[in-house]
Design a protein around this motif. Structure first.
Motif, PDB file in Angstrom:
ATOM      1  N   MET A   1      32.622  36.078  42.619  1.00 53.89           N
ATOM      2  CA  MET A   1      34.071  36.627  43.000  1.00 53.89           C
ATOM      3  C   MET A   1      34.226  38.078  42.715  1.00 53.89           C
ATOM      4  SD  MET A   1      36.997  35.447  44.463  1.00 53.89           S
ATOM      5  CE  MET A   1      37.317  33.845  44.111  1.00 53.89           C
TER       6      MET A   1
ATOM      7  N   LYS B   1      34.791  41.140  45.607  1.00 54.21           N
ATOM      8  CA  LYS B   1      35.797  42.085  45.727  1.00 54.21           C
ATOM      9  C   LYS B   1      35.295  43.557  45.620  1.00 54.21           C
ATOM     10  CE  LYS B   1      39.273  39.342  42.875  1.00 54.21           C
ATOM     11  NZ  LYS B   1      40.143  39.397  41.574  1.00 54.21           N
TER      12      LYS B   1
ATOM     13  N   ILE C   1      42.924  36.974  48.590  1.00 54.67           N
ATOM     14  CA  ILE C   1      42.004  37.610  47.305  1.00 54.67           C
ATOM     15  C   ILE C   1      42.332  38.932  47.019  1.00 54.67           C
ATOM     16  CG2 ILE C   1      39.824  37.676  46.557  1.00 54.67           C
ATOM     17  CD1 ILE C   1      39.159  35.203  47.909  1.00 54.67           C
TER      18      ILE C   1
END
Length: 216
Positions: free
Chosen positions: A160, A164, A214
């Motif tokens: 994750m 990003k 996200i």
């Protein structure tokens, strides 16, 4: 309120001088300087940095442009950078804003849109041209826009984190330096992320991140 100063970093001279004279008539700026080499721009930034800096993609490749923007904004916090891009894609435009630009225009932007962007910047807002805005809307809404992707195998905390950074436009080399891991490890994580999300490239990763909130 004191009028800002503008520096134009572009070529050819015939075009930049014409734009300079046109802008002088608008009486928005206190002064307008033209730089047609990186040495001249660096010298001017050292001596007296302007409030507004317009950089054309004619002058630098995208990678160099990103580095240059990052370097300028780290040294001159108050400078407002306008980029005239060459029809960059959504990820590249996002990367430029992450590096510190305040306005993005492209080859389809006309003089009136340039003035609109200046007004936004003077009001401490950011500006993105209509053409690039439409690209972003199309990018977000195309293919499966109404449904979120449900992945069977969830991303790990590290994956994750890397996702990003990919969305921020960082290369594998940038990511390995930022996270203090080897480039092979980054590439392995990248492959797993693509596999888990069932996407082919970074564009698919950004699309997934936007659709699933996200990133904003």
């Amino acid at each position: 309120m004191m009028k800002p100063r503008l520096t134009i970093f572009d070529e050819p001279m015939l075009y930049t001088e014409g734009l300079s004279k046109l802008l002088a008539q608008s009486k928005i700026f206190n002064s307008i300087d033209i730089c047609n080499s990186q040495e001249k721009l660096s010298q001017q930034l050292q001596e007296e940095a302007p409030e507004f800096l317009m950089i054309s993609s004619n002058m630098l490749m995208l990678t160099e442009l990103c580095k240059s923007v990052e370097s300028i904004t780290s040294k001159h916090k108050n400078i407002k950078i306008i980029i005239f891009g060459n029809s960059y894609d959504v990820i590249d435009i996002r990367k430029l804003f992450n590096k510190g630009i305040k306005s993005y225009l492209d080859k389809s932007s006309n003089y009136d849109e340039f003035l609109r962007s200046i007004q936004c910047l003077m009001a401490d807002e950011v500006y993105i041209c209509d053409n690039a805005k439409n690209k972003m809307i199309s990018f977000i809404s195309s293919d499966q826009s109404q449904q979120k992707l449900h992945i069977k195998d969830p991303l790990t905390k590290r994956e994750m984190e890397i996702l990003k950074l990919i969305c921020d436009g960082l290369s594998s080399k940038d990511i390995c330096e930022k996270l203090f891991i080897s480039i092979n490890t980054v590439e392995t994580h990248r492959k797993r992320i693509l596999l888990k999300l069932n996407v082919k490239n970074s564009v698919g990763v950004v699309k997934y991140a936007l659709e699933n909130h996200i990133i904003d």
